[in-house]
Write an enzyme that holds these catalytic residues in place. Sequence first.
Site, PDB file in Angstrom:
ATOM      1  CB  CYS A   1      -1.137   0.037   1.227  1.00  0.00           C
ATOM      2  SG  CYS A   1      -0.125  -0.164   2.635  1.00  0.00           S
TER       3      CYS A   1
ATOM      4  CD  GLU B   1      -4.687   5.754   3.228  1.00  0.00           C
ATOM      5  OE1 GLU B   1      -3.591   6.161   3.348  1.00  0.00           O
ATOM      6  OE2 GLU B   1      -4.884   4.595   2.837  1.00  0.00           O
TER       7      GLU B   1
END
Length: 185
Positions: free
Chosen positions: A66, A113
């Site tokens: 990520c 996010e």
Amino acid sequence: MAAIEVILVDRQDRATGRMEKLEAHQKGLLHRAITVYVFNSDHQLLLQQRASGKYHCGGLWSNTTCGHPCPQELTRHAAERRLFEEMGMRLTLLPVFELSYNLPVSNDLTEHEYGHVFFAISDEQPRLNPEEADAWRYASLAEIQDEIQRQPERFTPWFLHTFTRIPDAYKSFLHQTGPKEMVDI
């Protein structure tokens, strides 16, 4: 070392500005992120254990890779870059879905996010960057689900949040791009 900037976005993933990464996590501001899931030909997911020295969630298990796109960087390019930086793998990634989350993580930080999720299939063995990951392993989706139910504290908050969508997304991914034989995963 120069500060790493993230792209601040609105709820439709339109860029609204930039901010240093740690500050964005301290303030809990919505920013663009990438999440990568690499499966092998046995339909197992490649997990990484985040490096113990990471500024949040160190030592926890998570998806393959990520991170965040740099300003002016395409999300797919960022995902492929981070996969190489963290796991030493050069793969072509395909976008699968997008999602948004606002989750508290360790050290009083927040992962707020707008995430772009990418998949790939590869039997390549990772070559870990020790600053990014302590370990890796492959596991079936059923094994991961069982482990999440027994010990959710071993996983990152964003992985727990996102994993609920992964089995169905993986089946669709295989149907559209993968082997013609469907398996019970």
